[in-house]
Design a protein around this motif. Structure first.
Motif, short mmCIF file in Angstrom:
data_model
loop_
_atom_site.label_atom_id
_atom_site.label_comp_id
_atom_site.label_asym_id
_atom_site.label_seq_id
_atom_site.Cartn_x
_atom_site.Cartn_y
_atom_site.Cartn_z
N UNK A 1030 0.94 -1.41 -0.01
CA UNK A 1030 -0.06 0.06 -0.06
C UNK A 1030 0.97 1.28 0.15
N UNK A 1031 0.62 2.12 -1.06
CA UNK A 1031 1.43 3.36 -0.95
C UNK A 1031 0.66 4.62 -0.39
N UNK A 1065 -6.35 -2.57 -0.97
CA UNK A 1065 -5.05 -1.84 -1.11
C UNK A 1065 -5.53 -0.37 -1.77
N UNK A 1066 -6.38 0.15 -1.35
CA UNK A 1066 -6.90 1.50 -1.59
C UNK A 1066 -7.21 2.44 -0.56
N UNK A 1067 -6.83 3.74 -0.63
CA UNK A 1067 -7.18 4.69 0.43
C UNK A 1067 -8.51 5.08 0.44
N UNK A 1068 -9.18 5.06 1.67
CA UNK A 1068 -10.43 5.41 2.09
C UNK A 1068 -10.45 6.78 2.57
N UNK A 1069 -9.67 7.35 3.42
CA UNK A 1069 -9.76 8.79 3.70
C UNK A 1069 -8.39 9.40 4.18
N UNK A 1070 -8.44 10.77 4.33
CA UNK A 1070 -7.08 11.28 4.78
C UNK A 1070 -7.79 12.64 5.40
N UNK A 1071 -7.28 13.14 6.50
CA UNK A 1071 -7.57 13.98 7.36
C UNK A 1071 -6.52 14.64 8.20
N UNK A 1345 3.67 0.75 2.89
CA UNK A 1345 3.35 -0.30 3.89
C UNK A 1345 3.19 -1.67 3.22
N UNK A 1346 3.80 -2.88 3.93
CA UNK A 1346 3.67 -3.98 3.19
C UNK A 1346 3.06 -4.86 4.23
N UNK A 1347 1.99 -5.76 3.65
CA UNK A 1347 1.40 -6.58 4.56
C UNK A 1347 1.81 -8.17 4.35
N UNK A 1348 1.97 -8.71 5.29
CA UNK A 1348 2.75 -10.10 5.44
C UNK A 1348 1.64 -11.19 6.02
#
Length: 1356
Positions: A1030-1031, A1065-1071, A1345-1348
């Motif tokens: 995830x970027x 793997x997508x952004x939902x929000x930013x605040x 961010x890497x998810x294992x």
């Protein structure tokens, strides 16, 4: 299980509670609304009859000409002949005419006995004009009735003319409707009982337009001419439509229409008798002899009349629009009675091919279902008639009349309607019937209870009840002494006054208010279980009675209302305590007599005792009442002492955790400041001078002459803390920094401070602190106070001197940002650090004169002068975000550390030794500032700033006005506009909220069950299955998984919070978290994860914020925010704010750069206690057990790990101390499930396992030899992960006690790096999913961010 928790955790009671009890916090109304009244305004309908009219006079015109049939009517044989139930053929013509006239008048008098009736029998045209003109002259502006019976004259003409006679009765004389209108004027009521009556109505309306046209022309010619009455107020009732002839059925009266209007019961019974040819044991004449009187509802005839009134009223209510119903059925008793009976004429005459019409026109009602109920009621009476009229027999008791079940059945129908929940707010058909039932003592209590349930549905229901005419009934019932009616009457009146407070004058009449005064008295009895809640309603009713109503205040002073309210301040019901305070506030606001009475009864001291009440609404109500207490006109020394005492007590609320309370505190301060304006002008000026002295001369004068300050209600603030407040090196300030400008030597001001050690100085200091409150609404209100006083200083005698002080402060702040950096080491460029976020960290470099002049013109200089309290200054005059007045400390770290090519730094000093006693991430952010942009970095305030619901930003162009307005009372009133009887929507089976909550809990159980088997594979499988990249777009420093949603929270090194869907793997929000520049987010937690989760963030400035809907940028809202840590200690080894949330107990343990661990209670929104940390080092991590929540563990910067037990006294609560770590503790964590392992790790790479019963660790190993940056523990599986300073993550099995198992990790993985990323940067973001076998990690200086997972499923 560790720590001896096994027995407690496996108890059946605990397991049962764990399944059934769900604790929810920060979901109360004050959080949902932000403490602001709802924006949606309910339209208050005008239910009072301001234009009520009376029919004062009536002309009964009978043109019968008995014995002579009109020429255009051919009568049948036999034919209808009864007129007003009189047979004209049974008497001589003159006598019969007289009897008919008297009978008609008698029938009309049953409708309205106060109307003056005049019979005009076979009148000539001359007399007609005379009595018509006399009627209008005597009636003035009231309504008159013109009843016309034209059975003995021709039909009306095509132009609507009606016929009368000449003097000799030899000719029929027509009367023009235009003339009739001119004679009778308006308002008038016309009844036409003749054939072709529709012609009259049609032409009447045509002539109305002609009159209006003439009136307009006259006004055009002469604007001063008298305005003629509007004929639009005229009402007409006609027996037939055009071209229709009256029925001639011999079994019916000839004046059938008149009989329907004047004797509805008799004609309705006869109609029923004729239409239902069932076997009858009575004749038609006997059916007309129903015993009883119309006015006595307990008799058969009276009950029938009562039922008829209820049915016709209900039919009209359900078919007419509200304005027309109000005009015809509530404005005039005569009109209402005639129109109720007109509905019957529609039903009866339609059977005989006549269609009565009216103006205004009514819809057809002949087929309404309630007519069947009427037929049943008539049949019930007729069935008993033989027994009722039977002659008495000796020895046989007389037959007892069986009353109709009509009203009981209708109440049952109304109850069914209420049980269905009033779908779509459809008005209930039975509401007018409920109104009629209130007249009966038999059904009154049940009707009132059902009415209260209906009013509980909301303002729309109250409006309906008021419009139907319920108010006079409930007003009259206040005179009742029946004890059983008290609870329901209190409830009904509370709902009415919550919607319409204009009933104050009505309560004064006949002392209606005393009904509630007596119930409020603690000594009075009230026959209900929840007496406190009903007394709270009484307090609310009396508060609304006194609100903006001096007469109400005056009459409530003497009966002891104040004493009753004071007695209830200690009641266990918080609603009663709240409204007792608010009732006191409305009793004495702007009423000195009541305030003096309060002083005599120590009311202000009793209210001050509530500032620590466990319920925020009560605390807010107490400070609201104290605010209204201020302002007794005579400012004597006694009053000054009392008000200063109250202000000193209120200062303790400045650190309250509730936004609602702090907002009311600002309102209190604004009132206190306004009342003592001149004293605060001096105080503020001296504060400005003192600030300038600190800037130019350091802390010498401050430490000498002004070593203490009465802040927080008289508590002293240590000199070191106040120095810290001004130095800008607070907790979480990246790089610290304590450089201040001391150029341009000034002569020190040695004048004594007259405001020093006064309550005014303490209040002013509190206002300055609250201008930097994390809640925007509170900060804006405090800014208004500052702006008002600062403007008063600049515009007053001190203006010139004050302007010089302001200029010096601004000039010094600007120069402090021009400090020269010392020589840099090779490869380092400090300009990169300054240029990276210059817009966020330094004010724009403008000319000094421009800054100064803009301050003079600015409507809000509070943001620029707020540094007097916290050492912050805004980027511009309108900013509400504080920034440090000094740059971050640069020199030491520049000369000491090693900088990686990507800008990251390692903790290595000039001798090559590791620096293990500093925050491990501190130098990352310093060294990375210049390179953040390359990694997708952010700046402060670059994302949306969430605000609370209902927040409206202050308009800086508006001049500040004191006192600040409070909305607390209006917000509190809304409680009585909301449904209280029915369960919450989320607790109502079948509701949308209930189904959603049920679905979420089922999903949660499914996730927990599905991941159980994964725990076993977690210690045997490799964790190198890459699940996603995830970027984030910035450098993540903290990561957090939601337990059940597919949400991953990431925060950067500034103030940005982002939520991602890790599955997609997508952004939902930013605040934006809104923490000040120079601080960072140091803690993130989820609250209420079992249902709709809230996101908690803690930042380096000691502030906690809680957000709703964090997964949606457009819907995210600020729920609550407060400064959890206030007494922050200056330290270059800053850990910021760390916290542990206990969902089951609703408490938050907060620590950081303080000497205590603060326990905040979520339901109370108060600090319960401060537990001494017993350490001189900062707290770096806190964890706690989640069952009882009594035991918690803290890690420290010096390597110590301490165990605390809240069941002990605060000073004795530390029950164990381990010092096996020698350096900074990175993380300490106790598992939520599994074996409840307690794990700690230090920056040197050591990992320890603990049991709180043991003196030492039960296991340990070195995870990384070159330092460890992060540590995460899986909540349920025996697996932990450690992140090194060189970009690798190791996963360890902690299930076995064999030390050999700790020598090799399960798996070693590396977080993903971008193409230009540093492959050896520290792992600063590391988090396990609470249930799934999934790990998220990120490296410093990179945005990925890497998810294992432990296998290809990872519990999915």
């Amino acid at each position: 299980m560790r720590h001896g928790f096994g027995d407690e955790y496996n108890q059946e009671e605990y397991l049962r509670d764990l399944e059934t009890i769900f604790y929810m916090y920060y979901t109360d109304k004050r959080h949902e609304t932000g403490g602001n009244p709802k924006e949606e305004k309910f339209p208050l309908q005008e239910w009072r009859m301001k234009d009520r009219l009376k029919t004062v006079s009536a002309a009964l015109v009978m043109c019968l000409n008995l014995g002579v049939d009109p020429p255009d009517i051919i009568k049948t044989t036999p034919c209808a002949k009864l007129e007003s139930w009189i047979d004209p053929t049974a008497h001589a013509a003159p006598k019969a005419l007289e009897l008919i006239g008297k009978n008609l008048q008698a029938h009309y008098e049953t409708l309205s006995i106060r109307t003056r009736y005049k019979q005009h029998l076979d009148p000539p045209v001359e007399d007609t004009k005379k009595f018509c003109c006399a009627l209008r002259r005597n009636a003035k502006d009231e309504r008159i009735l013109f009843h016309y019976n034209g059975h003995g004259v021709p039909k009306p003409t095509a132009s609507g003319e009606i016929w009368v006679f000449n003097k000799n009765f030899t000719q029929y004389i027509p009367i023009s409707l235009y003339d009739l209108q001119s004679w009778l004027g308006a308002p008038s009521l016309f009844v036409y009982d003749c054939s072709d009556a529709g012609n009259i109505v049609e032409n009447f309306n045509r002539f109305i337009k002609k009159h209006e046209q003439e009136a307009m022309e006259q006004r055009a010619r002469d604007p001063l001419a008298l305005v003629a009455p509007s004929f639009a107020d005229c009402i007409q009732l006609a027996a037939t439509s055009s071209k229709e002839t009256l029925p001639m059925n011999p079994e019916l009266p000839a004046d059938l229409f008149t009989c329907c209007l004047t004797t509805p019961i008799e004609i309705a019974v006869r109609f029923f008798f004729l239409e239902n040819p069932l076997p009858q044991t009575i004749t038609a004449e006997a059916a007309m002899k129903i015993p009883g009187r119309l006015q006595e509802r307990r008799t058969p005839l009276g009950e029938l009349n009562w039922i008829f009134t209820a049915i016709t009223d209900t039919i009209a209510w359900n078919t007419l629009d509200r304005p027309l119903f109000k005009k015809l059925f509530r404005q005039d008793l005569m009109v209402a009675a005639l129109f109720r009976n007109f509905l019957l004429s529609q039903r009866i005459m339609r059977k005989y091919h006549c269609h009565p019409i009216s103006s205004p026109a009514l819809p057809e009602t002949h087929n309404h279902p309630l007519w069947q109920s009427w037929d049943l009621a008539v049949e019930t009476v007729l069935a008993q008639l033989p027994l009722l009229n039977a002659p008495p027999q000796e020895g046989v008791p007389p037959y007892e009349y069986q009353h109709s079940k009509f009203f009981a059945d209708q109440l049952t129908a109304f109850e069914v309607y209420l049980q269905q929940g009033a779908v779509d707010r459809k008005p209930p058909d039975q509401l007018p019937i409920v109104l009629q039932v209130l007249l009966s003592q038999v059904h009154r209590l049940r009707a009132l209870i059902l009415l209260s349930k209906f009013l509980d549905l909301g303002p729309w229901a109250v409006n309906l009840a008021l419009s139907i005419g319920i108010f006079p009934y409930v007003l009259k019932l206040l005179q009742s002494l029946a004890g059983e009616l008290k609870p329901v009457m209190v409830f009904i009146w509370a709902r009415i006054l919550a919607v319409d407070s204009s009933c104050q004058q009505d309560l004064i009449k006949d002392n209606g208010y005393s009904y509630f005064v007596s119930i409020l008295n603690p000594q009075s009895g009230i026959p209900v279980g929840n007496a406190s809640e009903h007394r709270a309603m009484c307090a609310f009713i009396l508060a609304m009675f006194c609100r903006n109503f001096p007469q109400g205040q005056a009459v409530c002073v003497s009966p002891g209302v104040l004493g009753s309210c004071l007695a209830h301040l200690g009641d266990e019901n918080p609603l009663l305590r709240q409204w007792a305070c608010l009732c006191i506030s409305q009793l004495w606001v702007d009423f000195p007599e009541a305030k003096w009475q309060g002083i005599r009864e120590n009311a202000h001291l009793r209210l001050c005792e509530l500032i620590h009440d466990p319920v925020p609404e009560v605390r807010a109500a107490a400070i609201y009442a104290l605010t209204t207490f201020l302002g007794i006109p005579e400012m004597s020394e006694e009053i000054m002492k009392i008000e200063q005492l109250v202000a000193g007590a209120a200062l303790a609320m400045a650190s309250d955790g509730s936004n609602l309370v702090r907002r009311e505190l600002v309102v209190f301060f604004s009132t206190f400041v306004k009342r003592n304006e001149h004293k605060f002008i001096v105080t503020a000026y001296e504060q400005m001078v003192q600030e300038r002295e600190f800037i130019y001369f350091g802390a010498s004068r401050l430490n000498g002459e002004y070593g203490t300050s009465q802040l927080n209600g008289g508590a002293t603030t240590p000199k070191s803390e106040r120095h810290h407040l001004r130095s800008g090196s607070g907790p979480g300030v990246i790089g610290g920094g304590n450089a201040v400008f001391r150029g341009d030597a000034k002569a020190a001001d040695t004048t004594p401070r007259i405001s020093e050690s006064t309550p005014f100085a303490a209040v002013w200091q509190a206002v300055l602190m609250m201008s930097a409150d994390p809640h925007p609404d509170i900060a804006d209100s405090a800014d208004v106070i500052l702006d008002y006083i600062h403007n008063a200083i600049l515009e007053g005698p001190l203006g010139v001197s004050a302007q010089e002080v302001v200029d010096d402060i601004i000039r010094s702040n600007l120069k402090s940002f021009d400090l020269k950096f010392p020589a840099t080491t090779p490869g380092e460029n400090p300009s990169d650090y300054l240029n990276a976020d210059r817009s966020a960290h330094t004010p724009p470099k403008k000319q000094e004169g421009y800054i100064t002049s803009s301050l003079r013109r600015s409507a809000s200089i509070a943001a620029s002068l707020r540094n007097m309290a916290l050492g912050y200054t805004g980027e511009n005059s309108g900013s509400s975000t504080p920034v440090p007045t000094t740059p971050r400390r640069a020199t030491p770290s520049l000369s000491r550390g090693k900088t990686f090519p990507n800008g990251l730094r390692n903790n290595i000093n000039s001798h090559g030794d590791m620096q293990w006693d500093e925050p491990p991430e501190m130098t990352d952010y310093f060294g990375n500032v210049g390179k953040v942009a390359s990694a997708g970095g952010t700046t402060y305030g670059s994302a949306k700033v969430p605000v609370c619901k209902g927040y409206q930003r202050r308009d800086p162009s508006q001049p500040p006005i004191l006192p600040v307005d409070s909305q607390f009372l209006e917000w509190s009133i809304e409680y009585f506009r909301e449904p209280q009887m029915k369960p919450n929507e989320a607790d109502e089976p079948g509701s949308v909220d209930y189904n959603q909550r049920l679905w979420r809990r089922t999903r949660n159980d499914k996730i927990i069950n599905e991941t159980q088997e994964q725990k076993e594979r977690a210690v045997t499988s490799r964790w190198d299955h890459l699940m996603a990249h995830i970027d984030t777009g910035f450098q993540p420093t903290r990561l957090l998984f939601h337990q059940f949603e597919n949400h991953l929270v990431a925060v950067d090194d500034k103030d940005t919070v982002s939520v991602f869907d890790w599955k997609k793997s997508r952004a939902l929000s930013r605040f934006s978290n809104s923490n000040p520049p120079g601080t960072r987010i140091t803690e993130i937690k989820y609250l209420n994860e079992d249902d709709v989760a809230l996101l908690m963030t803690g930042s380096g400035d000691g502030v906690i914020r809680i957000f709703r809907n964090p997964e949606s940028t457009s819907q995210v809202e600020l729920v609550s925010s407060w400064r959890a840590l206030t007494d922050l200690l200056p330290s270059r080894r800053s850990s910021g704010l760390v916290a542990s949330w206990q969902q089951g107990r609703g408490t938050m343990l907060v620590g950081g750069d303080v000497k205590v661990i603060r326990v905040w209670d979520a339901p109370r929104e108060l600090c319960l206690t401060d537990i001494p940390a017993r350490s001189g080092s900062c707290i770096t991590s806190i964890t706690s057990e989640q069952v009882a929540g009594n035991v918690f563990v803290a890690g420290f910067g010096d390597g110590a790990v301490r165990v605390y037990d809240r069941r002990c006294r605060p000073r004795e609560s530390m029950v164990r101390r381990w010092k096996e770590h020698q350096h900074w503790v990175t993380r300490v964590h106790m598992q939520r499930g599994g074996m409840r392992e307690l794990v700690s790790g230090s920056v040197t790479g050591e990992v320890k396992l603990w049991d709180i019963r043991m003196e030492g660790s039960v296991g340990g190993w070195t995870a990384h030899t070159k330092g460890m940056r992060s540590l995460s523990v899986h909540e349920h599986a025996p697996v932990i992960a450690t992140g090194s300073t060189y970009h690798d993550v190791k996963l360890w099995n902690i299930q076995s006690n064999n030390p050999m198992h700790y020598s090799h990790p399960l798996t070693t993985v590396k977080p993903h790096s971008s193409f230009l990323g540093q492959k050896s940067s520290p792992v600063n973001g590391l988090a396990f999913h609470p249930h799934r076998m999934m790990l998220a990690c990120s490296g410093a200086g990179d945005s990925w961010v890497s998810l294992f997972g432990c296998d290809n499923k990872a519990g999915l």
